[in-house]
Design a protein around this motif. Structure first.
Motif, PDB file in Angstrom:
ATOM      1  N   ILE A 104      72.999-130.304 -78.600  1.00 58.28           N
ATOM      2  CA  ILE A 104      74.304-130.029 -79.227  1.00 58.28           C
ATOM      3  C   ILE A 104      75.169-131.279 -79.204  1.00 58.28           C
ATOM      4  CG2 ILE A 104      76.490-128.761 -78.970  1.00 58.28           C
ATOM      5  CD1 ILE A 104      74.817-126.386 -77.899  1.00 58.28           C
ATOM      6  N   ILE A 105      75.258-131.921 -78.052  1.00 59.41           N
ATOM      7  CA  ILE A 105      76.167-133.070 -77.959  1.00 59.41           C
ATOM      8  C   ILE A 105      75.568-134.302 -78.639  1.00 59.41           C
ATOM      9  CG2 ILE A 105      75.435-133.852 -75.635  1.00 59.41           C
ATOM     10  CD1 ILE A 105      78.502-134.468 -75.183  1.00 59.41           C
ATOM     11  N   PHE A 114      76.003-133.931 -82.361  1.00 59.01           N
ATOM     12  CA  PHE A 114      77.441-133.961 -82.678  1.00 59.01           C
ATOM     13  C   PHE A 114      77.967-135.388 -82.622  1.00 59.01           C
ATOM     14  CE2 PHE A 114      81.988-133.599 -81.481  1.00 59.01           C
ATOM     15  CZ  PHE A 114      82.445-132.829 -82.542  1.00 59.01           C
ATOM     16  N   MET A 115      77.550-136.114 -81.579  1.00 56.12           N
ATOM     17  CA  MET A 115      78.070-137.474 -81.420  1.00 56.12           C
ATOM     18  C   MET A 115      77.511-138.460 -82.456  1.00 56.12           C
ATOM     19  SD  MET A 115      78.769-137.930 -77.321  1.00 56.12           S
ATOM     20  CE  MET A 115      79.319-139.628 -77.505  1.00 56.12           C
ATOM     21  N   SER A 126      80.455-137.753 -84.586  1.00 56.58           N
ATOM     22  CA  SER A 126      81.815-137.881 -84.044  1.00 56.58           C
ATOM     23  C   SER A 126      82.132-139.250 -83.461  1.00 56.58           C
ATOM     24  CB  SER A 126      82.050-136.817 -82.959  1.00 56.58           C
ATOM     25  OG  SER A 126      81.264-137.075 -81.809  1.00 56.58           O
TER      26      SER A 126
END
Lengths: 165, 189
Positions: free
Chosen positions: B174-175, B178-179, B182
């Motif tokens: 997930i991270i 996402f990153m 982001s």
């Protein structure tokens, strides 16, 4: 040597560029230093757990965050440190004014002051307790390690630390 | 309108854009995952109460990007100080969408204080947020999402969850994805 200045120098040297603060009397010189630095985004938070969330968001936006708090704030940060930072491997430098230790004039600070290192231990967050001379190097090293490994580092700065010069 | 309907509107408006979306723990994350999974969604799996804070930190770190945090009434009540912090930082790229169904939807729909006397619009205004709106149906929600760039949007819905599967992504996935979206280019490249 000035304690606040040494911590600030370590923050700058570590390229920390985003800081959340919740005040402590011992942080009253450091907070304005951070606030007036043009290369640091400073966000005063209402509560420490909130600040952990803000720092996590900042990290995902590419910043290198730190939070400054009194050790009492670790109590209300535990769930966030475990189910946000630890779960997603979000690194964070935690600069803590450690009250309730030797030299503490307020008895109400003692119970949480005594338990703070144990709480950090339970969370597997390394707690560094440097004296004034070694503070800058210790903070820089702890920060480097935390951000390389996606972990958190706590710097416990005791009452004695803030009285050194 | 239930939460799922509101999230469908939000996904329709923002899903194709590069808007960074923070989705609150529990059903909000699971429902958004079902409606419109995308790399630019961050699904919270823990830390109830911190959606608005994560969104604020992200918006301050990335002033060049639009950030939306999807929160709930129960979560906002748990971290009300966040509204004061958001008000005083007032990033103009940050919209906090509070799905207010008057219930702790992910734990059995126990009533929250907003089903009683608490009014989140007034709370947000009292905290100092300048741009606050309330909508209660899909067409008003669509209009607000077209015009509101920042502030707090309270979406009044009925308390009901859709039957949706769990999220088949581990926290690291997930991270990480996402990153990719982001982080500024220098960090992801």
């Amino acid at each position: 040597m000035d304690p606040s200045q040494e911590v600030f120098k370590a923050i700058k040297e570590s390229n920390i560029d985003f800081i959340v603060s919740v005040p402590c009397a011992n942080l009253q010189k450091l907070i304005p230093m951070v606030d007036s630095d043009p290369d640091i985004i400073h966000v005063p938070a209402t509560r420490e757990e909130e600040g952990i969330g803000i720092c996590a968001g900042a990290y995902m936006g590419g910043k290198k965050p730190a939070i400054m708090m009194q050790n009492s704030g670790i109590g209300n940060s535990i769930n966030a440190l475990a189910s946000l930072n630890r779960l997603y491997n979000i690194p964070l430098l935690i600069i803590i004014s450690h009250r309730g230790v030797e030299g503490e004039p307020i008895c109400a600070q003692v119970p949480m002051g005594e338990k703070t290192p144990l709480l950090l231990e339970v969370l597997d967050i390394p707690a560094y307790k440097p004296n004034l001379v070694e503070a800058k190097k210790t903070i820089e090293k702890a920060t480097r390690k935390a951000f390389e490994e996606g972990k958190q580092a706590a710097i416990l700065l005791s009452i004695g630390f803030w009285r050194e010069s | 309108m239930i939460r799922y309907d509101a999230l469908e509107v939000l996904a329709e408006k923002e899903g194709d854009k590069d808007t960074l979306i923070i989705a609150n723990i529990g059903f909000p994350s699971k429902e958004l995952y079902e409606i419109c999974d995308r790399k630019a969604n961050f699904y919270m799996l823990g830390s109830m109460g911190l959606s608005s804070s994560i969104g604020l930190g992200l918006a301050l770190a990335r002033p060049d990007r639009k950030v939306i945090a999807i929160d709930g009434d129960g979560s906002v009540l748990m971290n009300m100080g966040s509204l004061a912090t958001i008000a005083n930082q007032h990033p103009d790229n940050y919209l906090l969408v509070i799905i207010d169904n008057g219930a702790y939807g992910s734990t059995g729909n126990q009533k929250t204080a907003t089903s009683g006397l608490t009014d989140l619009k007034k709370v947000a205004l009292g905290a100092g947020i300048q741009n606050v709106a309330v909508v209660a149906d899909e067409s008003d929600l669509k209009k607000k999402l077209d015009t509101m760039e920042n502030g707090v949007l309270v979406v009044k819905t009925k308390a009901r969850n859709k039957k949706v599967p769990v999220i088949h992504l581990c926290p690291a996935d997930i991270i990480e994805r996402f990153m990719e979206i982001s982080s500024p280019p220098s960090h992801s490249g």
